[in-house]
Design an enzyme around this catalytic site. Structure first.
Site, PDB file in Angstrom:
ATOM      1  N   LYS A 117      63.859  56.635  53.582  1.00 34.62           N
ATOM      2  CA  LYS A 117      64.660  56.863  54.798  1.00 34.62           C
ATOM      3  C   LYS A 117      65.163  58.349  54.948  1.00 34.62           C
ATOM      4  O   LYS A 117      66.097  58.570  54.545  1.00 34.62           O
ATOM      5  CB  LYS A 117      65.732  55.917  55.267  1.00 34.62           C
ATOM      6  CG  LYS A 117      66.117  55.775  56.615  1.00 34.62           C
ATOM      7  CD  LYS A 117      67.089  54.636  56.588  1.00 34.62           C
ATOM      8  CE  LYS A 117      67.393  54.541  58.150  1.00 34.62           C
ATOM      9  NZ  LYS A 117      68.310  55.592  58.546  1.00 34.62           N
ATOM     10  N   GLU A 175      59.827  61.641  61.477  1.00 28.48           N
ATOM     11  CA  GLU A 175      61.196  62.177  60.935  1.00 28.48           C
ATOM     12  C   GLU A 175      61.303  63.689  60.806  1.00 28.48           C
ATOM     13  O   GLU A 175      60.311  64.073  59.963  1.00 28.48           O
ATOM     14  CB  GLU A 175      61.990  61.735  59.784  1.00 28.48           C
ATOM     15  CG  GLU A 175      63.475  61.732  59.833  1.00 28.48           C
ATOM     16  CD  GLU A 175      64.059  60.562  60.893  1.00 28.48           C
ATOM     17  OE1 GLU A 175      63.289  59.785  61.451  1.00 28.48           O
ATOM     18  OE2 GLU A 175      65.372  60.638  60.789  1.00 28.48           O
ATOM     19  N   CYS A 409     103.222  79.027  62.871  1.00 25.45           N
ATOM     20  CA  CYS A 409     102.027  79.466  62.606  1.00 25.45           C
ATOM     21  C   CYS A 409     101.522  80.360  61.266  1.00 25.45           C
ATOM     22  O   CYS A 409     102.352  81.428  61.267  1.00 25.45           O
ATOM     23  CB  CYS A 409     101.302  80.346  64.057  1.00 25.45           C
ATOM     24  SG  CYS A 409      99.354  80.810  63.485  1.00 25.45           S
ATOM     25  N   CYS A 412     100.348  84.076  62.605  1.00 24.82           N
ATOM     26  CA  CYS A 412     101.308  84.785  63.535  1.00 24.82           C
ATOM     27  C   CYS A 412     102.635  84.600  63.402  1.00 24.82           C
ATOM     28  O   CYS A 412     103.660  85.234  63.947  1.00 24.82           O
ATOM     29  CB  CYS A 412     100.768  84.623  64.873  1.00 24.82           C
ATOM     30  SG  CYS A 412     101.258  83.080  65.775  1.00 24.82           S
TER      31      CYS A 412
END
Ligand code: AMP
Ligand code: ZN
Length: 669
Positions: A117, A175, A409, A412
Site C-alpha cells: 500500500k 498511486e 515574544c 521582538c
C-alpha cells in the site's frame, strides 16, 4: 526532406523514444545512453517544429507542453473510486476472511493478490485507442480533478500503450507517489525558502499535483504504479493476477512486489514480511492490501458505499522510538502565532533521523506534561515530522524543567497575547515584529506565490535586520548597489536577485493574493478569488455575501478577506504596489505562438543588444521560460561575451547552444 519521409521519421523517432522510456522508467533496464536519448529527442523536436501539423498529444515531446493552467476542471468517474477498509491486526484479517466466506459458495476457491500500500495519491488514467486522454484524482470518489497536464510530466506514466494488445478503451487506477529521497530534497529546499516542509509523501504528492505549472510538477520527479482498473472496453479478465500481467504487457508500471498467495496464511505471512522490511524500500508504504483474486467472486461480494468487500488494507503500526527532549524553542510565524518546538536528541525512526518535533501549542505541552530533560516516546506514522506520544515518567530524575509560556515574544520582546481566552494559541501582536516580517517576506517570495528566486532565509534575515526592508513594498525599491553591501553579495548575485524581483512583477493576481498571506486564504482560494474578480480593485469592494456566493468560499474565509481588504494599511500597500508596476490582474496576456513558446532558455555571458533582464522578459512574453541553473531540460543556451561555467556544463550535456544573433532571429520568427 519530403513531407512523407518526415512523417515516417517522426514516427520512427517516437517509437524509439517510447521504447527507451519503457526500458528506463518501467523496466529500470535502459538500453540506450542518456546522450543517445537526448539526441533522438532533439531530432524529434526539430522535425515537429518544422512540421507542427504532425504534433500529437502523445508524442514524447509533449510531456511538458508549456504554459500554466487556470485551475482544474472536474471529471466525473464512470465507476466510483472507492476507499479501502482498514485492519490493524492479524486477527482482524482473519475475521474479514471468515465474513466473506459466509457470503460465498461453500466450494469457492479463494486465492489472493497481496500488494504494497504505497503512500501517495490515488489517480485514474483513461486510455482511448491506446492514447492517454484523461488523468484525474479521486476527489470525493465520484468527482475528481482533471490533472492530465501534470500527470503527463510523470515519466513512468506512458502517454501511449504498447498498442498491439491494447483494449479499445480502459481506465486504470494507481498511486502517484514521491520517493523518500526526493521528499527530503524538496523539504530542504522548502525550508530554505521559508515554506513549510511537507509532513509526508502523500501531502507532497498531492501538493505537487495541484501546482498550476506543469514544468514545476515535472521537477518534482513523481512516480506511478498501477494497481487496479475502473472499467475496460473490449477485453475481459478472469482474475487480478491476469489483469496485472496484461497491464505490464501494455507498458504500464506495476509493482514488482505484488504477490499471488494461495491462502490467507500465505497472504498474512507476506504482509508481516514487509512490515519488517518496509524501510528498505525507496518509498513509504503504510501497509499492505489483500485482494480477492477471482473477479467472479469479487462480483458476488460486491461493495459497500465506501469500499469493496473483496479487499482489505492491513495497516502497519507506526514507527516508534524513545529519545530525550534537550530544549524547547519558540518560533514566531507570519501571523504572529507562537509555536513551541521540542529539540530532541537525534534518533533514527523508521529510516529517518529525527531531531525535532512540534508541540503545536501550550495546551499540548500541558496535556503531555512534557518537560525539558524528559525521555519521550515519539511516533512517526508515515510522517516525516514525528509527534510526541507520551512522556516516560519512570525515567524522570527530578531535575527536569517545566516549560513556561514566555512573557514576551522571543524575537521582538513585545508582549504576547491570546486572541480569546478559550483560544489555545498565543500571538505576538506587534505588527513590526521582525520574525513576523521575515516569515511574511519568505512566504511572499516563495514558489507558489511571487516566486522570487534567490530570496531565501539568509538574505531575508539580512534585509530585515538591517532594516532595508520593512514591508513587502520595500522589496520593489531594492537597488543593486544597496545589495552589494550585504555579506556574500557580489555583482552577479545582486543582479540576479534584482532580475528575479523585476520578473515577479508579472505574476498574475492569484499568486499575489496568495503571497499576501491573507488568513484562511490558501493557494487554491487565492486563485479562485483572482479568477472571479480579475482585478484587485474589484476585490477591494466585495462584501462577505458576495464572496460566499462562490461555492468554495465559506464564512470564515469571506470574513477574513473582507477584513483584510478593508484595512487602511492594506489599501495603502496595494496603491504602492500598483505604483511599482505590479500586474494585479488575472487576465493572462494573449501569447503569440512562436518557436519560443514552451521552450526553456538559459543565458550566460554579456549580451550586447539588450540587457539580460530584457532578453528574459522577451522569452516570457513569447510564452517561453528561462531558468538560471543548468539542466538537461533546457532547450536553448544563449551565450554572450565571456560566458561562465554554464557554457562548459551546457556543452558537456550536449544542449543546443546559440549566439545572441541566433537568439535575435528566433524571437523575430
Ligand atoms: P485509504 O486512503 O486509507 O482509504 O486507502 C485507500 C487508498 O489506498 C486507495 O484509494 C489507493 O489510493 C491506495 N492504495 C495504495 N496502494 C494500493 C493498492 N496496491 N491497491 C489499492 N489501493 C491502493
Ligand atoms: Zn514579536
Amino acid at each position: 526532406m519530403e513531407i512523407e519521409t518526415i512523417k515516417k521519421e517522426i514516427e520512427r523517432l517516437r517509437t524509439q523514444l517510447r521504447r527507451a522510456d519503457y526500458r528506463y522508467y518501467i523496466e529500470s533496464d535502459p538500453e540506450i545512453s542518456d546522450k543517445e536519448y537526448d539526441e533522438l529527442m532533439r531530432r524529434l523536436q526539430d522535425l515537429e517544429k518544422k512540421c507542427p501539423q504532425f504534433i500529437r498529444p502523445d508524442s514524447p515531446t509533449q510531456r511538458v507542453s508549456g504554459g500554466t493552467l487556470e485551475g482544474f476542471p472536474t471529471v466525473r468517474h464512470k465507476v466510483k473510486m472507492l476507499s479501502l477498509d482498514n485492519t490493524y491486526s492479524v486477527e482482524e484479517i482473519q475475521e474479514w476472511e471468515n465474513k466473506i466466506k459466509k457470503m460465498l459458495p461453500k466450494n469457492a476457491l479463494l486465492d489472493y493478490c497481496v500488494e504494497l500500500k504505497v503512500d501517495g495519491v490515488s489517480c485514474s488514467l483513461i486510455y482511448e485507442n491506446g492514447t492517454l486522454t484523461i488523468a484525474a484524482t479521486r476527489g470525493d470518489g465520484q468527482v475528481g480533478e482533471d490533472v492530465t497536464a501534470n500527470i503527463k510530466t510523470i515519466k513512468s506514466v506512458p502517454l501511449s500503450l504498447i498498442a498491439k494488445t491494447a483494449p479499445v478503451a480502459l481506465e486504470v487506477r494507481g498511486e502517484i507517489y514521491m520517493e523518500k529521497k526526493e521528499l527530503e530534497l524538496i523539504n530542504q529546499m522548502r525550508v530554505r525558502s521559508g515554506e513549510p516542509a511537507f509532513a509526508n509523501p502523500r501531502n507532497a504528492t498531492s501538493g505537487s499535483l495541484k501546482l498550476l505549472d506543469p514544468a514545476l510538477v515535472a521537477a518534482r520527479n513523481l512516480k506511478y504504479f498501477i494497481h487496479s482498473f475502473g472499467w475496460i472496453q473490449g477485453t475481459q479478465f478472469q482474475n487480478h493476477t491476469e489483469f496485472l500481467a496484461q497491464a505490464k504487457a501494455l507498458g504500464l508500471r506495476t509493482n514488482p512486489h505484488n504477490k499471488h498467495c494461495k491462502s490467507l496464511t500465505e497472504a498474512i505471512e507476506y504482509c508481516l514480511f514487509w512490515q519488517n522490511k518496509r524501510d528498505t524500500l525507496g518509498y513509504e508504504i503504510d501497509g499492505m492490501v489483500i485482494k480477492v483474486n477471482d473477479y467472479r467472486l469479487r462480483d458476488t461480494l460486491g461493495t459497500t458505499l465506501k469500499s469493496p468487500r473483496w479487499a482489505i488494507a492491513y495497516k502497519f503500526p507506526a514507527h516508534q522510538t524513545t529519545t530525550q527532549v534537550k530544549k524547547v524553542e519558540f518560533q514566531v510565524g507570519r501571523t504572529g502565532i507562537i509555536t513551541p518546538v521540542a529539540l530532541l536528541e537525534p534518533v533514527e525512526c523508521g529510516g529517518v533521523t529525527i531531531s525535532h518535533s512540534t508541540l503545536h501549542n501550550f495546551d499540548e505541552i500541558e496535556r503531555l506534561d512534557v518537560r525539558i530533560g524528559d525521555t519521550v516516546l515519539i511516533e512517526r506514522a508515515g510522517e516525516v515530522i514525528p509527534k510526541i506520544v507520551k512522556v516516560i515518567t519512570s525515567k524522570r530524575k527530578g531535575n527536569e524543567k517545566k516549560i513556561k509560556v514566555p512573557d514576551t515574544c522571543p524575537e521582538c520582546t513585545e508582549k504576547i497575547l491570546k486572541e480569546k481566552e478559550e483560544e489555545v494559541y498565543w500571538y505576538c501582536i506587534n505588527p513590526d515584529c521582525p520574525a513576523r516580517l521575515k516569515q511574511s517576506l519568505l512566504h511572499f517570495a516563495s514558489r507558489g506565490a511571487m516566486d522570487i528566486e534567490g530570496m531565501g532565509d539568509s538574505i531575508v534575515e539580512e534585509l530585515v535586520t538591517r532594516r532595508m526592508v520593512k514591508g513587502i513594498v520595500d522589496i520593489y525599491a531594492l537597488k543593486k548597489e544597496k545589495l552589494l553591501i550585504l555579506p556574500f553579495f557580489a555583482e552577479k548575485k545582486a543582479g540576479n536577485l534584482i532580475t528575479a524581483i523585476e520578473a515577479s512583477k508579472q505574476r498574475p493576481l492569484g499568486r499575489l493574493l496568495y503571497g499576501l498571506g491573507i488568513r484562511h486564504i490558501g493557494e487554491k482560494t487565492a486563485m479562485t478569488l483572482a479568477q472571479h474578480y480579475k482585478t484587485i480593485d474589484r476585490l477591494l469592494h466585495v462584501s462577505e455575501q458576495d464572496l460566499q456566493n462562490i461555492s468554495e468560499i465559506g464564512p470564515v474565509m469571506a470574513q477574513s478577506a473582507v477584513k483584510f481588504f478593508a484595512s487602511a494599511h492594506v489599501r495603502e500597500m496595494i496603491e504602492e504596489l500598483k505604483a511599482k508596476g505590479l500586474t494585479l490582474t488575472q487576465e493572462s496576456k494573449p501569447i503569440k505562438k512562436s518557436p519560443i513558446t514552451g521552450k526553456i532558455f538559459i543565458f550566460t555571458g554579456e549580451l550586447t543588444g539588450f540587457s539580460r533582464t530584457t532578453a528574459q522578459s522577451m522569452v516570457e512574453a513569447l510564452g517561453g521560460k528561462w531558468v538560471s541553473a543548468i539542466s538537461k531540460n533546457i532547450d536553448f543556451v544563449v551565450i554572450g561575451a565571456n560566458p561562465g561555467s554554464k557554457y562548459d556544463k551546457a556543452r558537456a550535456l550536449g544542449l543546443k547552444i546559440i549566439s545572441e544573433e541566433e537568439f535575435k532571429k528566433l524571437i523575430k520568427e
